[in-house]
Design an enzyme around this catalytic site. Structure first.
Site, mmCIF file in Angstrom:
data_model
loop_
_atom_site.group_PDB
_atom_site.id
_atom_site.type_symbol
_atom_site.label_atom_id
_atom_site.label_comp_id
_atom_site.label_asym_id
_atom_site.label_seq_id
_atom_site.Cartn_x
_atom_site.Cartn_y
_atom_site.Cartn_z
ATOM 1 N N ARG A 163 44.118 52.923 69.402
ATOM 2 C CA ARG A 163 44.692 54.234 69.107
ATOM 3 C C ARG A 163 43.550 55.231 69.075
ATOM 4 O O ARG A 163 42.692 55.165 68.192
ATOM 5 C CB ARG A 163 45.433 54.207 67.768
ATOM 6 C CG ARG A 163 45.769 55.591 67.239
ATOM 7 C CD ARG A 163 46.806 55.562 66.147
ATOM 8 N NE ARG A 163 48.097 55.161 66.679
ATOM 9 C CZ ARG A 163 49.238 55.259 66.026
ATOM 10 N NH1 ARG A 163 49.257 55.752 64.800
ATOM 11 N NH2 ARG A 163 50.360 54.865 66.577
ATOM 12 N N HIS A 190 52.457 57.797 74.895
ATOM 13 C CA HIS A 190 52.735 56.745 73.909
ATOM 14 C C HIS A 190 53.640 55.711 74.580
ATOM 15 O O HIS A 190 54.797 55.548 74.209
ATOM 16 C CB HIS A 190 53.441 57.387 72.700
ATOM 17 C CG HIS A 190 53.387 56.551 71.453
ATOM 18 N ND1 HIS A 190 52.825 55.288 71.418
ATOM 19 C CD2 HIS A 190 53.837 56.794 70.199
ATOM 20 C CE1 HIS A 190 52.924 54.812 70.194
ATOM 21 N NE2 HIS A 190 53.534 55.695 69.429
ATOM 22 N N GLN A 193 55.758 52.948 72.603
ATOM 23 C CA GLN A 193 56.955 53.457 71.926
ATOM 24 C C GLN A 193 58.079 53.667 72.941
ATOM 25 O O GLN A 193 59.231 53.320 72.693
ATOM 26 C CB GLN A 193 56.628 54.770 71.209
ATOM 27 C CG GLN A 193 57.813 55.423 70.528
ATOM 28 C CD GLN A 193 58.246 54.682 69.269
ATOM 29 O OE1 GLN A 193 57.449 54.429 68.383
ATOM 30 N NE2 GLN A 193 59.512 54.318 69.186
ATOM 31 N N ASP A 285 60.680 64.370 67.481
ATOM 32 C CA ASP A 285 59.426 63.907 66.896
ATOM 33 C C ASP A 285 59.037 64.932 65.829
ATOM 34 O O ASP A 285 59.611 66.015 65.780
ATOM 35 C CB ASP A 285 58.358 63.825 68.004
ATOM 36 C CG ASP A 285 57.123 63.057 67.566
ATOM 37 O OD1 ASP A 285 57.068 62.611 66.410
ATOM 38 O OD2 ASP A 285 56.210 62.902 68.397
ATOM 39 N N CYS A 324 60.688 58.616 66.666
ATOM 40 C CA CYS A 324 59.638 57.596 66.731
ATOM 41 C C CYS A 324 58.969 57.369 65.377
ATOM 42 O O CYS A 324 58.167 56.458 65.249
ATOM 43 C CB CYS A 324 58.623 57.953 67.801
ATOM 44 S SG CYS A 324 57.881 59.568 67.585
ATOM 45 N N ARG A 352 59.764 47.880 68.143
ATOM 46 C CA ARG A 352 58.329 47.927 68.434
ATOM 47 C C ARG A 352 57.762 46.515 68.357
ATOM 48 O O ARG A 352 56.988 46.092 69.205
ATOM 49 C CB ARG A 352 57.586 48.809 67.410
ATOM 50 C CG ARG A 352 57.946 50.273 67.406
ATOM 51 C CD ARG A 352 57.480 51.028 68.626
ATOM 52 N NE ARG A 352 56.047 50.923 68.881
ATOM 53 C CZ ARG A 352 55.118 51.713 68.354
ATOM 54 N NH1 ARG A 352 55.452 52.673 67.545
ATOM 55 N NH2 ARG A 352 53.838 51.553 68.656
#
Lengths: 365, 221
Positions: A163, A190, A193, A285, A324, A352
């Site tokens: 990340r 991402h 996701q 988001d 998310c 996930r």
């Protein structure tokens, strides 16, 4: 969960009758060298009688997952299928330690709940281990280059999930690494996701092609990934964002191209009410992400894009609400929607785990 | 209380075998331990017996990896040596793994509610051990969770420490009923837990401390 006893733990598991075989290609598991790359890898089963038989194709072995376009639609369909099967094993409490002895390195420049815990728990469930390295654990601050770090980690661990703040760092990392590198969120996209969300959509609607997903809010990394991954799978995407926070043109061009080839459409608008018409999924988001200094201005610009019950009512009757996470109730979404019957946010979060496990199996098998 | 008798060889033989086996009463399956009063006296005694058996297995190097593939999440707002290491080492010995998350690792600071975090954790791990300042945060976390939550110390109580202390007393004296336990000092979370746990298993409890540091009236009641 079954009541446990040692007798149960050591007894050989009989592979379930419903274990599906993913590919029609011959499964010659003994011969994995060279020319066998086009065949399937059989994990467990007769080779290891304590594990149920599980088949994956080796064509994603050693591959990076950096951006959504790293996988073809065919390959995305395959990892979704694997994730579905691994989820079934997990749910039925069957052992699936196919990655015993393997190690995943985790390089995290930012805090994380879902990505981190799902990878660590996923590796544990697959019989391997994860090594977490936060920003304070790494020597990058002491001047070691990302490239050197990547080469050294490649000698110790079997895959890396990173990340990073800057997507270019991720590319540098992957270029120097000799093991698969996965993007656990960058400023650009991402993909993990988005892949997990495709699994969730597939579960909710039984199919992907022909669905319409509407994203409301900031045209950020999440919106970019959704647009690319959905377009590849024939899911039409509409993004409603304020004029100042639109999705970047290069992503848009790429998504348009993917959509044209996979029977989907891409729409960009500034009108949330028009965008949600006929949507099967409404996605949002956080309005102000970590580290953003222009928080107040963003909050004002994004306020009209808050997902409300009224907007949900404009979508298809069976529409789902997606996020998310982490989520700020009554900022980007009203509490009634977030905790309502249409919300599938915790299923998204759970998927996930299953998607990460599927990707680990595919890249490390 | 633990059903070791059903179709099982005598205990000595059992410990020699490569894989010992144990049968549990499923009554505690899925149960959280937040307060000392969450466990009935019978359940406390059962846990103490299970602990004694597991201790014997470990001392005899008998593998007991019955939690293979399971994970325990540790959410710790405060530093910890014993609780953290005991849980992490314990999970490893049981064949599972533990994931430690300190306060800096979590997104709680980013405004995610405790209940949301607990709901998400429940989808990934099989149990959660928590150390937080306020018992009310622990209760909120448990309300969002769908897996068992263990209290790894709050400012109000410390039930797991008290449980292992009862286990230690049992080892030392061979019995619990009729013992007398005297606590000297601060009437804190520890004394509150000990008082309740001792009372539950028939150990007399006496407290001596300065007037202003007396235990909480709620705990005494």
């Amino acid at each position: 969960m079954p009541q446990f006893s040692a007798a149960q733990a050591v007894s050989p598991q009989t592979p379930p009758a419903h274990t599906p075989i993913l590919h029609s290609v011959p499964t010659v598991s003994q011969d994995l060298s060279g020319s066998a790359m086009d065949r399937a890898v059989v994990l467990g089963g007769p080779q290891n009688t304590t594990l149920p038989s599980f088949t994956v194709s080796p064509r994603l072995r050693g591959r990076h997952v950096l951006v959504d376009t790293d996988f073809t639609p065919d390959e995305i369909a395959e990892v979704i299928d694997t994730a579905t099967r691994i989820k079934r094993l997990y749910r039925s409490g069957q052992p699936h330690g196919y990655l015993a002895g393997k190690t995943l390195g985790m390089i995290f420049q930012h805090p994380s709940t879902r990505t981190r815990v799902s990878f660590e728990a996923g590796m544990a469930q697959l019989g391997g281990q994860a090594i977490f390295l936060g920003v304070n654990d790494l020597q990058m601050k002491r001047g070691e280059t990302i490239g050197d770090t990547a080469q050294i980690l490649s000698r110790y661990v079997d895959a890396v999930v990173a990340r990073v703040a800057d997507h270019n760092d991720l590319v540098t990392l992957a270029t120097s690494a000799s093991i698969p590198v996965m993007n656990g969120l960058s400023d650009k996209c991402h993909p993990l996701q988005a892949l997990a969300d495709l699994l969730t959509l597939q579960e909710s609607f039984g199919q992907l092609s022909g669905l319409k997903l509407t994203y409301l809010g900031d045209g950020n990394n999440m919106a970019a990934s959704l647009m690319l991954s959905c377009a590849a799978m024939g899911v039409s995407v509409t993004v409603a964002a304020p004029p100042t926070l639109q999705i970047s043109p290069d992503i848009l061009t790429h998504a348009q191209w993917l959509a044209n080839h996979n029977g989907a459409t891409i729409e960009i608008t500034t009108d949330p009410a028009a965008a949600v018409k006929g949507a099967d999924a409404i996605y949002t988001d956080v309005h102000v992400s970590m580290g953003q200094l222009d928080g107040a201005a963003r909050a004002v610009a994004l306020a009209p894009y808050k997902v409300t019950s009224e907007l949900m009512a404009e979508a298809n009757p069976k529409a789902v609400f997606m996020h998310c996470l982490p989520m700020h109730r009554d900022e980007e979404v009203s509490t009634t929607v977030a905790d309502g019957a249409q919300s599938i946010i915790f299923d998204q979060a759970e998927n996930r785990l299953h998607m990460h496990k599927a990707l680990l199996l595919h890249t490390l098998c | 209380m633990i059903d070791l008798a059903t179709n099982s060889p005598p205990e000595e033989t059992k410990l020699d075998s490569a894989t010992a086996w144990m049968t549990f009463d499923p009554g505690l399956h899925g149960k959280s331990i937040l307060n000392d009063t969450d466990l009935t006296p019978v359940e406390i005694l059962r846990i103490v017996e299970t602990a004694a058996t597991l201790k014997k297995l470990r001392q005899n190097h008998v593998p007991h990896a019955w939690l293979a593939g399971k994970t325990l999440g540790l959410i710790f707002q405060h530093p910890s040596t014993r609780t953290r290491t005991a849980f992490q080492a314990g999970m490893e010995q049981l064949g599972g793994q533990a994931i430690f998350l300190g306060v800096d690792d979590l997104q709680l600071r980013r405004g995610e509610t405790i209940a949301d975090t607990a709901a998400i954790f429940s989808r990934y791990v099989n149990g959660i051990a928590v150390r937080v300042e306020n018992l009310s945060d622990m209760v909120e976390l448990a309300s969002g969770a769908t897996v068992p939550v263990f209290n790894g110390l709050t400012s109000t109580n410390h039930p797991i420490e008290a449980l292992s202390d009862v286990f230690t007393l049992k080892e030392r004296f061979g019995k619990l009923k009729g013992l007398k336990f005297a606590y000297l000092g601060d009437g804190n979370n520890m004394s509150a837990s000990l008082m309740q746990m001792c009372a539950a298993v028939g150990v007399d409890f006496a407290y001596a401390g300065p007037e202003k540091y007396r235990p909480d009236a709620a705990a005494i009641a």
